[in-house]
Design a protein around this motif. Structure first.
Motif, PDB file in Angstrom:
ATOM      1  N   PRO A   1     -45.092 -35.580   5.775  1.00  0.00           N
ATOM      2  CA  PRO A   1     -44.840 -36.514   6.145  1.00  0.00           C
ATOM      3  C   PRO A   1     -45.944 -36.992   7.634  1.00  0.00           C
ATOM      4  O   PRO A   1     -45.775 -36.077   8.685  1.00  0.00           O
ATOM      5  CB  PRO A   1     -43.888 -36.765   6.886  1.00  0.00           C
ATOM      6  N   VAL A   2     -46.520 -38.116   7.549  1.00  0.00           N
ATOM      7  CA  VAL A   2     -47.438 -38.179   9.099  1.00  0.00           C
ATOM      8  C   VAL A   2     -46.362 -37.677  10.170  1.00  0.00           C
ATOM      9  O   VAL A   2     -46.763 -37.089  11.143  1.00  0.00           O
ATOM     10  CB  VAL A   2     -48.031 -39.660   8.822  1.00  0.00           C
ATOM     11  N   GLU A   3     -45.545 -38.351  10.076  1.00  0.00           N
ATOM     12  CA  GLU A   3     -44.614 -39.022  11.001  1.00  0.00           C
ATOM     13  C   GLU A   3     -42.982 -37.791  11.155  1.00  0.00           C
ATOM     14  O   GLU A   3     -42.503 -38.249   9.640  1.00  0.00           O
ATOM     15  CB  GLU A   3     -44.000 -40.323  11.456  1.00  0.00           C
ATOM     16  N   PRO A   4     -42.889 -36.988  11.888  1.00  0.00           N
ATOM     17  CA  PRO A   4     -41.908 -36.123  11.341  1.00  0.00           C
ATOM     18  C   PRO A   4     -40.419 -36.614  11.085  1.00  0.00           C
ATOM     19  O   PRO A   4     -39.835 -37.962  11.449  1.00  0.00           O
ATOM     20  CB  PRO A   4     -41.399 -35.046  12.417  1.00  0.00           C
ATOM     21  N   VAL A   5     -39.983 -36.630   9.727  1.00  0.00           N
ATOM     22  CA  VAL A   5     -38.221 -36.660   9.004  1.00  0.00           C
ATOM     23  C   VAL A   5     -38.151 -36.061   9.434  1.00  0.00           C
ATOM     24  O   VAL A   5     -37.711 -34.345   8.922  1.00  0.00           O
ATOM     25  CB  VAL A   5     -38.268 -37.154   7.802  1.00  0.00           C
ATOM     26  N   ARG A   6     -36.786 -35.707  10.749  1.00  0.00           N
ATOM     27  CA  ARG A   6     -36.098 -34.570  10.887  1.00  0.00           C
ATOM     28  C   ARG A   6     -34.823 -34.420  10.434  1.00  0.00           C
ATOM     29  O   ARG A   6     -33.857 -35.795  10.261  1.00  0.00           O
ATOM     30  CB  ARG A   6     -35.812 -35.063  12.377  1.00  0.00           C
ATOM     31  N   ILE A   7     -34.036 -33.428   9.877  1.00  0.00           N
ATOM     32  CA  ILE A   7     -32.821 -33.583   9.645  1.00  0.00           C
ATOM     33  C   ILE A   7     -31.636 -33.425  11.267  1.00  0.00           C
ATOM     34  O   ILE A   7     -31.491 -32.346  11.661  1.00  0.00           O
ATOM     35  CB  ILE A   7     -32.498 -32.431   8.545  1.00  0.00           C
ATOM     36  N   GLU A   8     -30.928 -34.429  11.886  1.00  0.00           N
ATOM     37  CA  GLU A   8     -30.760 -34.115  13.291  1.00  0.00           C
ATOM     38  C   GLU A   8     -29.182 -33.571  13.143  1.00  0.00           C
ATOM     39  O   GLU A   8     -28.707 -32.534  14.082  1.00  0.00           O
ATOM     40  CB  GLU A   8     -29.912 -35.417  13.681  1.00  0.00           C
ATOM     41  N   SER A   9     -27.948 -32.933  12.423  1.00  0.00           N
ATOM     42  CA  SER A   9     -27.208 -32.937  12.094  1.00  0.00           C
ATOM     43  C   SER A   9     -26.987 -32.375  10.238  1.00  0.00           C
ATOM     44  O   SER A   9     -27.200 -33.547   9.195  1.00  0.00           O
ATOM     45  CB  SER A   9     -25.922 -33.765  12.816  1.00  0.00           C
ATOM     46  N   ALA A  10     -25.914 -31.303  10.572  1.00  0.00           N
ATOM     47  CA  ALA A  10     -25.600 -31.285   8.803  1.00  0.00           C
ATOM     48  C   ALA A  10     -24.529 -30.635   8.579  1.00  0.00           C
ATOM     49  O   ALA A  10     -23.759 -29.740  10.080  1.00  0.00           O
ATOM     50  CB  ALA A  10     -26.631 -30.424   7.920  1.00  0.00           C
TER      51      ALA A  10
ATOM     52  N   HIS B   1     -40.087 -30.729   5.085  1.00  0.00           N
ATOM     53  CA  HIS B   1     -42.460 -30.400   5.311  1.00  0.00           C
ATOM     54  C   HIS B   1     -43.110 -30.965   4.010  1.00  0.00           C
ATOM     55  O   HIS B   1     -44.086 -31.186   4.331  1.00  0.00           O
ATOM     56  CB  HIS B   1     -42.234 -29.338   5.772  1.00  0.00           C
ATOM     57  N   ARG B   2     -42.043 -31.453   2.867  1.00  0.00           N
ATOM     58  CA  ARG B   2     -43.161 -31.694   1.846  1.00  0.00           C
ATOM     59  C   ARG B   2     -42.318 -32.893   1.544  1.00  0.00           C
ATOM     60  O   ARG B   2     -41.453 -33.176   0.370  1.00  0.00           O
ATOM     61  CB  ARG B   2     -42.508 -30.201   0.697  1.00  0.00           C
ATOM     62  N   VAL B   3     -43.664 -33.733   0.966  1.00  0.00           N
ATOM     63  CA  VAL B   3     -42.843 -35.535   0.218  1.00  0.00           C
ATOM     64  C   VAL B   3     -43.592 -35.129  -0.818  1.00  0.00           C
ATOM     65  O   VAL B   3     -44.684 -36.143  -0.918  1.00  0.00           O
ATOM     66  CB  VAL B   3     -42.735 -36.021   1.099  1.00  0.00           C
ATOM     67  N   ILE B   4     -43.122 -35.546  -1.886  1.00  0.00           N
ATOM     68  CA  ILE B   4     -44.288 -36.336  -3.557  1.00  0.00           C
ATOM     69  C   ILE B   4     -43.596 -37.540  -3.625  1.00  0.00           C
ATOM     70  O   ILE B   4     -42.236 -36.397  -4.372  1.00  0.00           O
ATOM     71  CB  ILE B   4     -44.661 -34.950  -4.109  1.00  0.00           C
ATOM     72  N   GLY B   5     -43.549 -38.811  -3.760  1.00  0.00           N
ATOM     73  CA  GLY B   5     -43.247 -39.485  -3.452  1.00  0.00           C
ATOM     74  C   GLY B   5     -42.507 -39.385  -5.144  1.00  0.00           C
ATOM     75  O   GLY B   5     -41.262 -40.179  -5.753  1.00  0.00           O
TER      76      GLY B   5
ATOM     77  N   GLN C   1     -38.573 -32.205  -0.175  1.00  0.00           N
ATOM     78  CA  GLN C   1     -37.984 -30.413   0.466  1.00  0.00           C
ATOM     79  C   GLN C   1     -37.737 -30.968   1.925  1.00  0.00           C
ATOM     80  O   GLN C   1     -38.826 -30.960   2.718  1.00  0.00           O
ATOM     81  CB  GLN C   1     -39.215 -30.282  -0.103  1.00  0.00           C
ATOM     82  N   GLY C   2     -36.716 -30.414   2.587  1.00  0.00           N
ATOM     83  CA  GLY C   2     -36.573 -29.857   3.346  1.00  0.00           C
ATOM     84  C   GLY C   2     -35.847 -28.246   3.928  1.00  0.00           C
ATOM     85  O   GLY C   2     -35.181 -27.435   2.794  1.00  0.00           O
ATOM     86  N   GLY C   3     -35.484 -28.436   5.367  1.00  0.00           N
ATOM     87  CA  GLY C   3     -34.893 -27.092   5.725  1.00  0.00           C
ATOM     88  C   GLY C   3     -34.560 -25.983   6.222  1.00  0.00           C
ATOM     89  O   GLY C   3     -34.067 -25.039   6.157  1.00  0.00           O
ATOM     90  N   GLY C   4     -35.981 -25.685   6.055  1.00  0.00           N
ATOM     91  CA  GLY C   4     -36.631 -24.162   6.546  1.00  0.00           C
ATOM     92  C   GLY C   4     -37.959 -23.934   7.644  1.00  0.00           C
ATOM     93  O   GLY C   4     -38.076 -23.551   8.343  1.00  0.00           O
ATOM     94  N   PHE C   5     -38.248 -25.211   8.694  1.00  0.00           N
ATOM     95  CA  PHE C   5     -38.544 -25.411   9.250  1.00  0.00           C
ATOM     96  C   PHE C   5     -38.410 -26.361  10.859  1.00  0.00           C
ATOM     97  O   PHE C   5     -38.044 -27.993   9.981  1.00  0.00           O
ATOM     98  CB  PHE C   5     -40.373 -26.217   9.041  1.00  0.00           C
TER      99      PHE C   5
END
Length: 199
Positions: free
Chosen positions: A184-193, A69-73, A78-82
């Protein structure tokens, strides 16, 4: 008949075998994202509570369906919460998933926030990390203990495969969603871990 190896060559092979064995003992987690797979090696000897916390979230399938949900190039991703409901207006708590109690900070472990390392996200409270993590896309010395606030950010792993995926994610276009910037304008998903090699 096999020839005897020179002593120094035999020693180097033995050393290599020890190093390979040590590395093989570290758990690895595969994050399959909508942009490709990222494999993270974890360091329980350096950050035992943080690694066990992360692995427990993996075992519980917490990360499935979450987003970066947070990308600063030139900083981190950052992810894993939403969940992807983050993008739907009016979603309660912006789609934040339930989390367990926070863990104590393990930032004094000697691991640095260098490119490709993985660390826990937290609030201004140093002992507030739960499920969210970030991958450093550059060397972030300003996050190493005691920077930036006397506490630092706890590194607990490193990307060992899929750094090209991390680089692709860091390059996506971003926008603002509600109070959140650098989304990200388009969602970058974690499909599985999943834990690599686990049955």
């Amino acid at each position: 008949m096999l020839k005897k190896l020179p002593l120094i060559s035999a020693m180097l092979i033995a050393l290599s075998a020890v190093e390979d064995g040590a590395a093989a003992n570290n758990p690895q987690v595969s994050l399959k994202t909508s942009m490709g797979e990222i494999v993270i090696e974890l360091y329980p000897d350096k950050a035992p509570k943080t690694v066990e916390n992360f692995l427990q979230y993996v075992r519980e399938n917490h990360y499935k369906g979450t987003i970066f949900h947070r990308v600063i190039g030139n900083f981190m991703i950052q992810g894993g919460g939403f969940s992807a409901d983050f993008y739907k207006p009016g979603t309660p708590d912006h789609g934040q998933k339930p989390m367990r109690a926070p863990i104590p900070l393990e930032s004094k472990n000697g691991l640095r926030n260098d490119t490709g390392t993985v660390a826990m996200a937290r609030t201004s409270n140093p002992n507030s990390a739960t499920a969210q993590f970030f991958i450093n896309t550059v060397d972030n010395a300003n996050l190493n203990h005691p920077q930036p606030d006397g506490h630092g950010y706890a590194v607990f792993g490193k990307v060992v495969r899929g750094i090209e995926v991390v680089n692709a994610i860091r390059a996506v276009a971003t926008t603002t969603v509600g109070p959140f910037q650098n989304v990200p304008v388009e969602p970058v998903r974690i499909e599985s871990a999943s834990i690599v090699g686990a049955r």
